[in-house]
Design an enzyme around this catalytic site. Structure first.
Site, PDB file in Angstrom:
ATOM      1  N   ASP A 116     116.393 -32.322  22.189  1.00  0.00           N
ATOM      2  CA  ASP A 116     115.091 -31.743  22.524  1.00  0.00           C
ATOM      3  C   ASP A 116     113.964 -32.517  21.846  1.00  0.00           C
ATOM      4  O   ASP A 116     112.913 -32.769  22.447  1.00  0.00           O
ATOM      5  CB  ASP A 116     115.043 -30.278  22.102  1.00  0.00           C
ATOM      6  N   ASN A 174     122.955 -36.103  22.908  1.00  0.00           N
ATOM      7  CA  ASN A 174     123.285 -34.694  22.690  1.00  0.00           C
ATOM      8  C   ASN A 174     124.643 -34.533  22.029  1.00  0.00           C
ATOM      9  O   ASN A 174     124.817 -33.703  21.114  1.00  0.00           O
ATOM     10  CB  ASN A 174     123.255 -33.942  24.023  1.00  0.00           C
ATOM     11  N   GLU A 206     116.554 -34.850  31.711  1.00  0.00           N
ATOM     12  CA  GLU A 206     115.944 -35.966  30.972  1.00  0.00           C
ATOM     13  C   GLU A 206     115.180 -36.899  31.896  1.00  0.00           C
ATOM     14  O   GLU A 206     114.842 -38.020  31.515  1.00  0.00           O
ATOM     15  CB  GLU A 206     117.019 -36.749  30.198  1.00  0.00           C
ATOM     16  N   ASP A 212     113.963 -42.139  33.284  1.00  0.00           N
ATOM     17  CA  ASP A 212     115.171 -41.465  32.814  1.00  0.00           C
ATOM     18  C   ASP A 212     115.503 -41.951  31.407  1.00  0.00           C
ATOM     19  O   ASP A 212     115.477 -43.164  31.138  1.00  0.00           O
ATOM     20  CB  ASP A 212     116.340 -41.757  33.757  1.00  0.00           C
TER      21      ASP A 212
END
Length: 275
Positions: A168, A159, A194, A151
């Site tokens: 991304d 973000n 993720e 993770d």
């Protein structure tokens, strides 16, 4: 032009033309055999090889069958066989090119279906299928394997602070780093968001932890750039063990180990406790 205007000789023109074209076709054959894959490439290479043989035979026999003043479209049995054979092989080359194009398209569609379009990692369906196959193999032959849940730490913060495009790029960069830390037999897939799932065949707990630590360091050492912020990953490791009735049991332990790694501060590897 020399053998047409200066010293007219049909035979020499034929030898020069046939030999030059044969060399070009041989270069194509070499390229297809070296780079081509599948039946279509081998089929096209075979047809081109036949073309080369036809050209060389025609060039070698011209001094016995033709005269210097023979017309290019002269009606001789050999010329008729040569033109017919060469024309038919050109048709077969066209078929081979179409087959190569269709094989290329099929390969690209299969890649799109089996890989995550953003990161290039395997799709969840594929990595889960491979893991299920490995579990069946373990049940039959007792060959151990490990599952790693990976993770990206604080991905929501990335973000929020840098934008979704930067997020991304982070995921794609993480997958690239993880892939370089794995063996060729290992399988890396995007599990969701993720989170990533890694299948390590033929390993025990100690080896799996070493691989996971190598993966964690590979990501931690990535320096931040203007386009991609730095990040870390947390990894939970679970090995298949006696008493596991299904793959879900191994996944659950790996997920619990990942949760423990995040609870203890992130950017770390945790090995799942034995059931």
């Amino acid at each position: 032009m020399f053998f047409l205007l200066v010293q007219p000789d049909y035979r020499m023109r034929l030898v020069v033309f046939a030999s030059t074209l044969a060399l070009l076709l041989m270069a194509h054959v070499h390229l297809l055999l070296r780079k081509g894959r599948g039946f279509a490439a081998r089929f096209t290479a075979g047809v081109l090889t036949v073309q080369v043989l036809v050209l060389l035979v025609r060039a070698a026999t011209t001094f016995w069958l033709d005269q210097p003043d023979t017309l290019r479209f002269g009606s001789s049995p050999m010329q008729a066989v040569y033109v017919a054979t060469y024309s038919f092989s050109v048709l077969l080359v066209s078929v081979g090119v179409l087959l190569m194009a269709s094989e290329r398209l099929r390969t690209e569609f299969e890649h799109l279906a089996n890989h995550d379009s953003l990161t290039g990692a395997l799709a969840r369906r594929v990595v889960m299928h491979d893991s299920a196959q490995e579990f069946v193999r373990w049940q039959r032959y007792q060959h151990g394997f490990a599952l790693l849940m990976v993770d990206v730490d604080h991905f929501k913060r990335i973000n929020d602070q840098h934008g979704y495009a930067a997020g991304d790029r982070v995921l794609a960069r993480v997958v690239d780093a993880l892939g370089h830390a794995l063996r060729t037999v290992d399988r890396l897939g995007r599990y969701g968001g993720e989170e990533f799932l890694v299948l390590l065949p033929e390993v025990q707990a100690g080896e799996a932890r070493m691989v996971a630590e190598r993966m964690r360091l590979a990501v931690a050492r990535l320096a931040a750039t203007e386009q991609v912020p730095a990040c870390t990953v947390s990894i939970g490791v679970a090995c298949v063990q006696r008493g596991d009735a299904s793959l879900d049991a191994v996944l659950a332990r790996a997920d619990a180990a990942l949760y423990e790694a995040k609870r203890l501060g992130r950017n770390r590897v945790e090995l799942a406790a034995s059931a």
